[in-house]
Motif scaffolding. Structure first.
Motif, PDB file in Angstrom:
ATOM      1  N   GLY A   1       8.520  23.698   7.127  1.00 44.83           N
ATOM      2  CA  GLY A   1       7.220  23.030   7.123  1.00 44.83           C
ATOM      3  C   GLY A   1       6.925  22.277   5.847  1.00 44.83           C
ATOM      4  N   GLY A   2       7.832  22.357   4.864  1.00 47.01           N
ATOM      5  CA  GLY A   2       7.713  21.549   3.658  1.00 47.01           C
ATOM      6  C   GLY A   2       6.673  22.054   2.665  1.00 47.01           C
ATOM      7  N   THR A   3       6.101  21.098   1.931  1.00 42.80           N
ATOM      8  CA  THR A   3       5.243  21.410   0.788  1.00 42.80           C
ATOM      9  C   THR A   3       3.990  22.186   1.155  1.00 42.80           C
ATOM     10  N   GLY A   4       3.345  21.817   2.243  1.00 39.94           N
ATOM     11  CA  GLY A   4       2.131  22.530   2.648  1.00 39.94           C
ATOM     12  C   GLY A   4       2.390  24.003   2.894  1.00 39.94           C
ATOM     13  N   ALA A   5       3.516  24.295   3.547  1.00 38.42           N
ATOM     14  CA  ALA A   5       3.882  25.684   3.834  1.00 38.42           C
ATOM     15  C   ALA A   5       4.208  26.435   2.542  1.00 38.42           C
ATOM     16  N   MET A   6       4.855  25.757   1.593  1.00 40.18           N
ATOM     17  CA  MET A   6       5.190  26.416   0.324  1.00 40.18           C
ATOM     18  C   MET A   6       3.951  26.649  -0.538  1.00 40.18           C
TER      19      MET A   6
END
Length: 286
Positions: A40-45
């Motif tokens: 999910g990329g940056t938002g998930a991290m």
């Protein structure tokens, strides 16, 4: 042995982490570094850092700056990839849209709000002189697989994602790439939860020393282009192009760059204020 949790996107930028883990370099120093893929990329991290699911993230510069300003208890400790990210602007193969100009007022697929795909849609809109209030609409699709489904089913009209990661999908005739949108700053940084910085500075320094030793010589690893092509199912010539334009960093991100990112995000009304450099950065003692 100290367990440390780290997250990143499962993309070619992060192969150096895989290699150092495979070689057991962290365990040799008494650190059990556990890598977690974030599709999910940056938002998930950002969410994982906030909730303590990971201690460290290899994350998009603009995304983590936005989230630290919004209260994420983390700091940037280093630039990871110095060069900009080349975002491809993609539509479904059957789409009627032929150019980026055609996309004005249509719906962008984004992995989640606050993600790179979300923030770069604003940059793309600004580059094309669109009205940021009227000409941008969003559909949350979670990840790359969700984007394939969303664009194919016409739930959204276009999708920004790293050019080389999506190239196989373009080659397969699922997407068409109709434009590019480079990020106007270094693309990836290493961000760490403040609690981990305070309590585990020696382990953090060791981890950075190990990864930096590998990234500093990454391009000279024998057959690295073939390794990347095989592992990430990419064409060899695409990997070679990507290696030519990509530079890793072993340094702290500087103040002018941080302020430039903030000015851009503030102009787009993505962040509410510009904050001091020290609020976003932690400089490790040597």
């Amino acid at each position: 042995m100290k367990e440390v949790k780290i997250g990143g996107v499962p993309e070619h930028f992060n192969l150096a982490w895989y290699l150092t883990l495979k070689n057991g370099e962290y365990k040799n120093e008494g650190i059990n570094l556990r890598w977690h893929d974030y599709h999910g990329g940056t938002g998930a991290m950002c969410k994982a850092l906030r909730e303590g699911d990971i201690d460290i993230a290899v994350i998009l510069t603009e995304g983590i700056i936005k989230d630290i300003i919004a209260g994420n208890p983390s700091k940037i400790v280093q630039t990871f990839v110095e060069t900009p990210l080349i975002w491809g602007v993609h539509v479904a193969h059957h789409s009627k849209y032929k150019s980026v100009e055609d996309l004005k007022g249509t719906k962008a697929a984004i992995s989640r709000y606050g993600s790179g795909s979300h923030l770069m849609a604003y940059i793309n809109a600004q580059n094309n002189d669109w009205d940021l209030d009227k000409d941008l609409n969003f559909e949350v699709i979670k990840n790359l697989n969700g984007a394939v489904e969303g664009l194919t089913n016409r739930a959204a009209d276009y999708f920004l994602w790293e050019k080389y990661t999506t190239k196989p999908i373009v080659d397969d005739g699922v997407f068409r790439r109709i434009g590019e949108c480079p990020s106007p700053w270094p693309c990836f940084v290493i961000a760490v939860r403040e609690e981990f910085i305070e309590n585990d500075q020696n382990d953090l320094r060791t981890i950075l020393n190990i990864i930096n030793a590998t990234t500093s010589e990454f391009k000279h690893i024998p057959s690295i282009d073939r390794m990347i092509a095989n592992r990430y199912e990419q064409q060899l010539e695409d990997v070679q192009d990507w290696l030519t334009i990509t530079e890793w960093s072993q340094e702290i991100i500087d103040e002018p760059t941080i302020m430039n990112v903030q000015k851009e995000l503030r102009a787009l009304d993505i962040i509410p204020e510009i904050v001091p450099y020290e609020r976003l950065i932690h400089k490790l003692n040597p």
